[in-house]
Design an enzyme around this catalytic site. Structure first.
Site, PDB file in Angstrom:
ATOM      1  N   HIS A 156       0.840  -1.209   0.000  1.00  0.00           N
ATOM      2  CA  HIS A 156       0.000   0.000   0.000  1.00  0.00           C
ATOM      3  C   HIS A 156       0.874   1.258   0.000  1.00  0.00           C
ATOM      4  O   HIS A 156       0.431   2.316   0.459  1.00  0.00           O
ATOM      5  CB  HIS A 156      -0.935   0.037   1.218  1.00  0.00           C
ATOM      6  CG  HIS A 156      -1.698  -1.227   1.435  1.00  0.00           C
ATOM      7  ND1 HIS A 156      -2.950  -1.451   0.915  1.00  0.00           N
ATOM      8  CD2 HIS A 156      -1.372  -2.370   2.098  1.00  0.00           C
ATOM      9  CE1 HIS A 156      -3.372  -2.665   1.254  1.00  0.00           C
ATOM     10  NE2 HIS A 156      -2.422  -3.243   1.962  1.00  0.00           N
ATOM     11  N   SER A 277      16.774  20.976 -15.926  1.00  0.00           N
ATOM     12  CA  SER A 277      15.655  21.847 -16.241  1.00  0.00           C
ATOM     13  C   SER A 277      16.206  23.135 -16.836  1.00  0.00           C
ATOM     14  O   SER A 277      17.258  23.614 -16.406  1.00  0.00           O
ATOM     15  CB  SER A 277      14.880  22.143 -14.956  1.00  0.00           C
ATOM     16  OG  SER A 277      14.199  23.379 -15.069  1.00  0.00           O
ATOM     17  N   LYS A 283      17.872  20.937 -10.864  1.00  0.00           N
ATOM     18  CA  LYS A 283      17.158  19.709 -11.213  1.00  0.00           C
ATOM     19  C   LYS A 283      17.990  18.649 -11.923  1.00  0.00           C
ATOM     20  O   LYS A 283      18.846  18.940 -12.734  1.00  0.00           O
ATOM     21  CB  LYS A 283      15.962  20.040 -12.132  1.00  0.00           C
ATOM     22  CG  LYS A 283      14.839  20.815 -11.481  1.00  0.00           C
ATOM     23  CD  LYS A 283      14.110  20.065 -10.368  1.00  0.00           C
ATOM     24  CE  LYS A 283      13.285  18.914 -10.875  1.00  0.00           C
ATOM     25  NZ  LYS A 283      12.046  19.343 -11.498  1.00  0.00           N
ATOM     26  N   GLU A 290      11.070   8.112 -17.394  1.00  0.00           N
ATOM     27  CA  GLU A 290       9.763   8.691 -17.743  1.00  0.00           C
ATOM     28  C   GLU A 290       9.375   8.326 -19.172  1.00  0.00           C
ATOM     29  O   GLU A 290       8.213   8.068 -19.470  1.00  0.00           O
ATOM     30  CB  GLU A 290       9.800  10.208 -17.571  1.00  0.00           C
ATOM     31  CG  GLU A 290       9.875  10.609 -16.110  1.00  0.00           C
ATOM     32  CD  GLU A 290      10.142  12.099 -15.940  1.00  0.00           C
ATOM     33  OE1 GLU A 290       9.381  12.757 -15.236  1.00  0.00           O
ATOM     34  OE2 GLU A 290      11.128  12.595 -16.518  1.00  0.00           O
TER      35      GLU A 290
END
Ligand code: ARG
Length: 467
Positions: A156, A277, A283, A290
């Site tokens: 969970h 970024s 970043k 992804e």
């Protein structure tokens, strides 16, 4: 010359003519087409349709077409070829003259495309299984190198129990080995040869189908010409098996993305596969992961596209079937690029083992092992669970862990607690208590690594034998 123009009085509308062609994408079947056509030519000779000289000149012509295509991409720039079958016929006639037209005796493009596609998918399966075995090898290697490093396992998405880092990595290997197996299963069923099925009712010449099947490495000839020319089950099974590969890669990617976020900081993203970024200088983004997750969507979509294309088709061949090639090629291409990249990423990634081990030792992840301590002392499981639950509650009130509770207080909860309870709460004990096959006890994980290595070796050998 078109392959079918005799009965037509009117030329095709030029817009439609361009639109209906498949040579733009089925040119990749050229090798398969040449192989299948060579087998057909040999069978034509045995059936008395071709003389020895004609056979030799057709086989040489076909070989030359293959060589020319391998030599220059421009050779395939053909604005007239309708599809790969038409292209080969045109080139053959250009090379050897009208004898080239004899190659099509007794056969139909319907059986050709069914055969070419099977040959193509078979080769793709062999390559993808090889790539899956590479990914599995790296995962097992990383599992082995992680030795006894521990991390939290979640259910969970809440901290559940500590596991070995290696145990976690082996979970992904299980998925990818199942995928390799599924592909092998698909290969078994697809490995029959449609040649000799003709357009729908069977060839109009008594061709030796067993010979053609055998010479192309098939296990035998298909059983029914109507089915053989319209069956794309092998394509469906293939893209569905690939959907599972993609789905597993996507779950793997998601987990790595999550664990690389600062909130977890378990995974240190390799710079070579990340980007920054344009706005936020600090970043480092998990682009490879992804894109794996993102591109998996297309692969799942392709399986659906193929299923929907086939769903309402009457027997036997319908031109709709031409549209089944693109999703198949796309799924296969996407994974052929994705798998080696995932493998390289997996080689390059670093794990923050200190942080993982720290996380594995807090948040009451030893609670079940603590309850097991009581169970082994004769306390009924439900009551042991309840007692440890109470102990956890006390800890939460005080902001401490189970090992911080004094023995006297524990004994007030249950007389079964003793001094050795504290030993059973330590990470090493908590891991060791899961001493079952497939469990995370370090000895079991070492065993699993050995078993998994053997499985990967036999997968390698099989893929090698087919190459
Ligand atoms: N290009 C076609 C395909 O991919 C080949 C079969 C054509 N057959 C036909 N009867 N028009 O399906």
């Amino acid at each position: 010359m078109k392959m079918w123009s005799g009965r037509f009085r009117q030329a095709l509308d030029p817009e439609f003519e361009r639109w209906q062609r498949s040579f733009g994408f089925d040119r990749r079947l050229l090798k398969c087409e040449i192989l299948a056509s060579s087998a057909h030519a040999r069978a034509l000779k045995t059936a008395g349709i071709l003389s020895s000289d004609e056979l030799i000149s057709i086989l040489q012509g076909l070989k030359q077409i293959g060589e020319k295509a391998a030599g220059s991409a421009e050779f395939l720039d053909d604005d007239e070829a309708e599809d790969v079958h038409h292209f080969v016929e045109k080139q053959l006639v250009a090379l050897i003259g009208e004898t080239g037209y004899k190659l099509h005796s007794g056969r139909s493009r319907n059986e050709q495309i069914a055969t070419d596609l099977r040959l193509y998918v078979r080769a793709a399966i062999d390559q993808l299984r090889q790539e899956l075995s590479d990914l599995c090898s790296v995962l097992v290697d990383r599992a082995e190198r992680a030795a006894d490093a521990a991390m939290p396992a979640y259910t969970h998405l809440q901290r559940a129990e500590p596991v070995l880092l290696g145990h976690w990595l082996l979970a992904f290997v299980e998925m990818f080995l199942r995928d390799a197996d599924r592909l092998a299963d698909c290969r078994k069923r697809l490995n029959v040869c449609p040649l000799g099925s003709g357009a729908v009712a069977g060839a109009t010449i008594a061709l030796d189908r067993a010979f053609m099947a055998d010479s192309l490495g098939f296990d035998g000839a298909t059983g029914n010409s109507i089915d053989a020319t319209s069956d794309r089950d092998f394509a469906l099974e293939f893209v569905n098996a690939l959907s599972l590969v993609a789905l597993h890669l996507s779950r793997w990617a998601e987990e790595m993305i999550l664990f690389s976020s600062q909130e977890y900081s378990f995974v240190i993203l390799p710079e070579a596969y990340s980007t920054g970024s344009s706005a936020m200088p600090q970043k480092r983004n998990p682009d490879l992961l992804e894109l794996v997750r993102g591109k998996s969507a297309g692969i799942l979509g392709n399986a659906t596209a193929l299923m929907v294309a086939l769903k309402g088709l009457p027997l036997a061949y319908n031109k709709d079937l031409q549209e089944t090639q693109k999703p198949l090629f796309d799924s296969s291409d996407t994974l052929m690029q994705m798998l080696p990249l995932a493998t390289e990423w997996m080689k390059a990634v670093e794990f923050n083992e200190d942080r993982m081990s720290e996380a594995a030792q807090s948040g009451f992840m030893n609670a079940w092992a603590a309850a097991t301590y009581l169970v082994k002392r004769g306390v009924p499981s439900r009551l042991a669970h309840e007692r440890i639950g109470k102990a956890v509650q006390m800890c939460m009130e005080r902001g401490c862990e189970l090992q911080d509770l004094p023995l006297a207080e524990l004994q007030a909860l249950s007389p079964a607690f003793d001094e050795d309870f504290y030993e059973s709460l330590k990470l090493a004990s908590v891991l060791a208590v899961h001493d079952v096959a497939g469990g995370t006890a370090p000895s079991r994980v070492r065993q699993a690594i050995a078993i998994t290595k053997q499985k990967i070796d036999s997968l390698r050998e099989e893929a090698h034998a087919h190459a």
